[in-house]
Design a protein around this motif. Sequence first.
Motif, PDB file in Angstrom:
ATOM      1  N   ALA A 186       0.835  -1.200   0.000  1.00  0.00           N
ATOM      2  CA  ALA A 186       0.000   0.000   0.000  1.00  0.00           C
ATOM      3  C   ALA A 186       0.869   1.248   0.000  1.00  0.00           C
ATOM      4  CB  ALA A 186      -0.912  -0.004   1.218  1.00  0.00           C
ATOM      5  N   GLU A 187       0.335   2.314  -0.544  1.00  0.00           N
ATOM      6  CA  GLU A 187       1.005   3.610  -0.521  1.00  0.00           C
ATOM      7  C   GLU A 187       0.692   4.274   0.813  1.00  0.00           C
ATOM      8  OE1 GLU A 187       3.108   6.537  -0.627  1.00  0.00           O
ATOM      9  OE2 GLU A 187       3.256   5.316  -2.448  1.00  0.00           O
ATOM     10  N   ALA A 188       1.708   4.405   1.645  1.00  0.00           N
ATOM     11  CA  ALA A 188       1.496   4.893   3.006  1.00  0.00           C
ATOM     12  C   ALA A 188       1.583   6.397   3.128  1.00  0.00           C
ATOM     13  CB  ALA A 188       2.513   4.238   3.945  1.00  0.00           C
ATOM     14  N   GLY A 189       1.858   7.107   2.072  1.00  0.00           N
ATOM     15  CA  GLY A 189       1.934   8.555   2.130  1.00  0.00           C
ATOM     16  C   GLY A 189       3.321   9.047   2.497  1.00  0.00           C
TER      17      GLY A 189
ATOM     18  N   GLY B 199       9.523   8.158   8.659  1.00  0.00           N
ATOM     19  CA  GLY B 199       9.547   7.414   9.913  1.00  0.00           C
ATOM     20  C   GLY B 199       8.946   6.035   9.761  1.00  0.00           C
ATOM     21  N   PRO B 200       9.123   5.159  10.758  1.00  0.00           N
ATOM     22  CA  PRO B 200       8.565   3.803  10.689  1.00  0.00           C
ATOM     23  C   PRO B 200       7.043   3.830  10.632  1.00  0.00           C
ATOM     24  CG  PRO B 200       9.377   4.280  12.900  1.00  0.00           C
ATOM     25  CD  PRO B 200       9.837   5.408  12.022  1.00  0.00           C
ATOM     26  N   LEU B 201       6.499   2.862   9.908  1.00  0.00           N
ATOM     27  CA  LEU B 201       5.053   2.791   9.688  1.00  0.00           C
ATOM     28  C   LEU B 201       4.447   1.691  10.559  1.00  0.00           C
ATOM     29  CD1 LEU B 201       2.468   3.589   8.126  1.00  0.00           C
ATOM     30  CD2 LEU B 201       3.116   1.853   6.419  1.00  0.00           C
ATOM     31  N   VAL B 202       3.488   2.082  11.385  1.00  0.00           N
ATOM     32  CA  VAL B 202       2.721   1.150  12.216  1.00  0.00           C
ATOM     33  C   VAL B 202       1.329   1.020  11.613  1.00  0.00           C
ATOM     34  CG1 VAL B 202       1.757   0.700  14.507  1.00  0.00           C
ATOM     35  CG2 VAL B 202       4.030   1.747  14.276  1.00  0.00           C
ATOM     36  N   VAL B 203       0.866  -0.211  11.432  1.00  0.00           N
ATOM     37  CA  VAL B 203      -0.447  -0.458  10.831  1.00  0.00           C
ATOM     38  C   VAL B 203      -1.277  -1.301  11.799  1.00  0.00           C
ATOM     39  CG1 VAL B 203      -1.668  -1.631   8.952  1.00  0.00           C
ATOM     40  CG2 VAL B 203       0.381  -0.274   8.455  1.00  0.00           C
ATOM     41  N   CYS B 204      -2.528  -0.917  11.954  1.00  0.00           N
ATOM     42  CA  CYS B 204      -3.492  -1.686  12.745  1.00  0.00           C
ATOM     43  C   CYS B 204      -4.651  -2.051  11.835  1.00  0.00           C
ATOM     44  CB  CYS B 204      -3.975  -0.864  13.941  1.00  0.00           C
ATOM     45  SG  CYS B 204      -5.226  -1.697  14.957  1.00  0.00           S
TER      46      CYS B 204
ATOM     47  N   VAL C 113       9.695   8.672  19.109  1.00  0.00           N
ATOM     48  CA  VAL C 113      10.065   8.288  17.736  1.00  0.00           C
ATOM     49  C   VAL C 113       9.447   9.308  16.782  1.00  0.00           C
ATOM     50  CG1 VAL C 113      10.158   6.397  16.066  1.00  0.00           C
ATOM     51  CG2 VAL C 113       9.954   5.872  18.499  1.00  0.00           C
ATOM     52  N   PRO C 114      10.046  10.508  16.678  1.00  0.00           N
ATOM     53  CA  PRO C 114       9.477  11.528  15.781  1.00  0.00           C
ATOM     54  C   PRO C 114       9.387  11.011  14.346  1.00  0.00           C
ATOM     55  CG  PRO C 114      11.175  12.467  17.197  1.00  0.00           C
ATOM     56  CD  PRO C 114      11.265  10.968  17.366  1.00  0.00           C
ATOM     57  N   GLY C 115       8.285  11.324  13.718  1.00  0.00           N
ATOM     58  CA  GLY C 115       8.094  10.897  12.332  1.00  0.00           C
ATOM     59  C   GLY C 115       7.428   9.550  12.187  1.00  0.00           C
ATOM     60  N   ALA C 116       7.213   8.832  13.300  1.00  0.00           N
ATOM     61  CA  ALA C 116       6.493   7.557  13.212  1.00  0.00           C
ATOM     62  C   ALA C 116       5.089   7.798  12.661  1.00  0.00           C
ATOM     63  CB  ALA C 116       6.428   6.892  14.576  1.00  0.00           C
ATOM     64  N   ARG C 117       4.616   6.860  11.857  1.00  0.00           N
ATOM     65  CA  ARG C 117       3.313   6.997  11.195  1.00  0.00           C
ATOM     66  C   ARG C 117       2.393   5.862  11.628  1.00  0.00           C
ATOM     67  NH1 ARG C 117       5.257   6.364   5.376  1.00  0.00           N
ATOM     68  NH2 ARG C 117       6.827   5.119   6.467  1.00  0.00           N
ATOM     69  N   LEU C 118       1.113   6.173  11.788  1.00  0.00           N
ATOM     70  CA  LEU C 118       0.108   5.190  12.190  1.00  0.00           C
ATOM     71  C   LEU C 118      -1.046   5.211  11.200  1.00  0.00           C
ATOM     72  CD1 LEU C 118      -1.215   3.155  14.151  1.00  0.00           C
ATOM     73  CD2 LEU C 118      -2.068   5.116  15.465  1.00  0.00           C
ATOM     74  N   VAL C 119      -1.412   4.024  10.701  1.00  0.00           N
ATOM     75  CA  VAL C 119      -2.571   3.873   9.820  1.00  0.00           C
ATOM     76  C   VAL C 119      -3.520   2.861  10.429  1.00  0.00           C
ATOM     77  CG1 VAL C 119      -3.386   3.216   7.530  1.00  0.00           C
ATOM     78  CG2 VAL C 119      -1.216   4.427   7.763  1.00  0.00           C
ATOM     79  N   LEU C 120      -4.782   3.251  10.584  1.00  0.00           N
ATOM     80  CA  LEU C 120      -5.830   2.341  11.032  1.00  0.00           C
ATOM     81  C   LEU C 120      -6.609   1.873   9.807  1.00  0.00           C
ATOM     82  CD1 LEU C 120      -7.220   4.189  14.201  1.00  0.00           C
ATOM     83  CD2 LEU C 120      -5.306   2.597  14.005  1.00  0.00           C
ATOM     84  N   VAL C 121      -6.613   0.583   9.570  1.00  0.00           N
ATOM     85  CA  VAL C 121      -7.277  -0.002   8.411  1.00  0.00           C
ATOM     86  C   VAL C 121      -8.523  -0.730   8.898  1.00  0.00           C
ATOM     87  CG1 VAL C 121      -7.056  -1.585   6.461  1.00  0.00           C
ATOM     88  CG2 VAL C 121      -5.056  -0.285   7.238  1.00  0.00           C
ATOM     89  N   GLY C 122      -9.689  -0.301   8.434  1.00  0.00           N
ATOM     90  CA  GLY C 122     -10.931  -0.934   8.849  1.00  0.00           C
ATOM     91  C   GLY C 122     -12.021   0.101   9.045  1.00  0.00           C
TER      92      GLY C 122
ATOM     93  N   PRO D  53      -4.627  12.206  16.867  1.00  0.00           N
ATOM     94  CA  PRO D  53      -3.811  13.328  16.382  1.00  0.00           C
ATOM     95  C   PRO D  53      -3.917  13.428  14.862  1.00  0.00           C
ATOM     96  CG  PRO D  53      -2.550  11.896  17.861  1.00  0.00           C
ATOM     97  CD  PRO D  53      -3.828  11.187  17.554  1.00  0.00           C
ATOM     98  N   PRO D  54      -3.626  14.605  14.303  1.00  0.00           N
ATOM     99  CA  PRO D  54      -3.750  14.783  12.848  1.00  0.00           C
ATOM    100  C   PRO D  54      -2.885  13.815  12.043  1.00  0.00           C
ATOM    101  CG  PRO D  54      -3.528  16.899  13.953  1.00  0.00           C
ATOM    102  CD  PRO D  54      -3.284  15.855  14.993  1.00  0.00           C
ATOM    103  N   SER D  55      -1.810  13.314  12.638  1.00  0.00           N
ATOM    104  CA  SER D  55      -0.903  12.437  11.888  1.00  0.00           C
ATOM    105  C   SER D  55      -1.441  11.028  11.691  1.00  0.00           C
ATOM    106  CB  SER D  55       0.450  12.352  12.605  1.00  0.00           C
ATOM    107  OG  SER D  55       0.280  11.822  13.916  1.00  0.00           O
ATOM    108  N   VAL D  56      -2.502  10.659  12.410  1.00  0.00           N
ATOM    109  CA  VAL D  56      -3.066   9.310  12.278  1.00  0.00           C
ATOM    110  C   VAL D  56      -3.940   9.252  11.036  1.00  0.00           C
ATOM    111  CG1 VAL D  56      -4.527   7.547  13.333  1.00  0.00           C
ATOM    112  CG2 VAL D  56      -2.986   8.907  14.764  1.00  0.00           C
ATOM    113  N   ARG D  57      -3.707   8.256  10.205  1.00  0.00           N
ATOM    114  CA  ARG D  57      -4.466   8.109   8.960  1.00  0.00           C
ATOM    115  C   ARG D  57      -5.503   7.003   9.112  1.00  0.00           C
ATOM    116  NH1 ARG D  57      -1.905   6.384   3.048  1.00  0.00           N
ATOM    117  NH2 ARG D  57      -3.894   5.918   2.008  1.00  0.00           N
ATOM    118  N   PHE D  58      -6.706   7.248   8.604  1.00  0.00           N
ATOM    119  CA  PHE D  58      -7.775   6.257   8.589  1.00  0.00           C
ATOM    120  C   PHE D  58      -7.951   5.790   7.146  1.00  0.00           C
ATOM    121  CE2 PHE D  58      -8.367   8.482  12.484  1.00  0.00           C
ATOM    122  CZ  PHE D  58      -8.940   7.579  13.368  1.00  0.00           C
ATOM    123  N   ALA D  59      -7.596   4.551   6.869  1.00  0.00           N
ATOM    124  CA  ALA D  59      -7.618   4.040   5.500  1.00  0.00           C
ATOM    125  C   ALA D  59      -8.963   3.449   5.114  1.00  0.00           C
ATOM    126  CB  ALA D  59      -6.530   2.986   5.323  1.00  0.00           C
ATOM    127  N   GLY D  60      -9.852   3.215   6.080  1.00  0.00           N
ATOM    128  CA  GLY D  60     -11.148   2.623   5.787  1.00  0.00           C
ATOM    129  C   GLY D  60     -11.051   1.122   5.582  1.00  0.00           C
ATOM    130  N   ALA D  61     -12.193   0.534   5.263  1.00  0.00           N
ATOM    131  CA  ALA D  61     -12.232  -0.906   5.012  1.00  0.00           C
ATOM    132  C   ALA D  61     -11.594  -1.213   3.665  1.00  0.00           C
ATOM    133  CB  ALA D  61     -13.675  -1.406   5.034  1.00  0.00           C
TER     134      ALA D  61
END
Length: 380
Positions: free
Chosen positions: A188-191, A195-200, A224-233, A246-254
């Motif tokens: 997936a394109e994480a944007g 920083g390291p990418l965390v996915v849930c 860990v400045p720059g760490a990225r979080l994506v919630l998938v679902g 926080p604004p940096s958290v991305r919601f990718a949807g289902a």
Amino acid sequence: MHVTSAPLPPHVLHVTQPVDGGVARVVADLVRMQRAAGMQVSVACPASGELPGRLAALGCEVLEWEASRAPGRQVPGECRRLARLVRRVRPQLIHAHSAKAGLVSRLVVRGRIPTVFQPHAWSFEAVGGLGARLALTWERRGARWASRLICVSGAEQRTGSSHGIEAPWRLVPNGVDLERFRPEGPAAEAGAGAGPLVVCVGRLCRQKGQDVLVEAWPDVLATVPGARLVLVGDGPDLDPLRAAAPPSVRFAGAVADPAPWYRAADLVVLPSRWEGIALAPLEAMACGKPVLLTDVDGARESLPPPLARRCLAPPDDPAALAGALTGLLRDADALRDLGRQAQGHVHAHHDVRRTAGAVTDVYRELLGLETSECREPIAT
């Protein structure tokens, strides 16, 4: 690996509610494997969600069964509708998935047809107070109408036994499709961001604990400045999670296929409050990714020893989750090594073909058919 040379049951009816998330993926995988083995399979489920379309694509007979997730005054109507389907299909065996389908199926059949009940995590853990007491009372009484009760982890079985649920148990750990979930393939394109990418990956609901993760995330960013979080679902908690994140958290949807998100991640996290064995971490590990889980039923059993030592945090504890996340994210070499070990573990112990073979052996046992002549014991 199972060898399915023995005669197969003539007709199995799966009954399920919910129709999305991990339970839907388990049912779809079982149906696919069972049909490939020559079994006659039907599924009764609500018409909504992702499952009916997936089943139709497999050529499976899908029977519309209107049912809600929660118990209540609608149960008598749900029982009548399922009873009509059972009379029409005349299955030789019923396999009920999750609490609601298990409730209605056992009330309708009451042991007259061999019935397998698979809770996929206990209903009394999902609620508190009076709701929990009522759910536990039902599970104790309803166990008499389960010919076999399949648990996906030893911890899930021990939880049931310790709460007075007496049933003929069978332990069959969840498995994943190793051809679909593998390191090779699109990511997936994480944007933007280095920083390291965390996915849930999971339904956005209280069980999966994304609210704990969102609360922990500012502490992770501080270390860990720059760490990225994506919630998938998607799910009922989407709006409150958006409001709290926080604004940096991305919601990718289902998404129809979570594998590209697993491949894109440096670390996959699932901060559940309760589980049987969660499917998403197994899928992520099959893609060669390390996981961080909360130490609920099934989590420790699903991990190889190196991950069990480093990749478990207490549930419902944002500070502990933030500490575990930062400890892992600051060691990129360790993450890669843990990912390799995770992939090997899933290949050895959680291949969906092993799971389907073990479930079929339960069916054969109930119907008095010969079990597989050559099979390895299921290990966790």
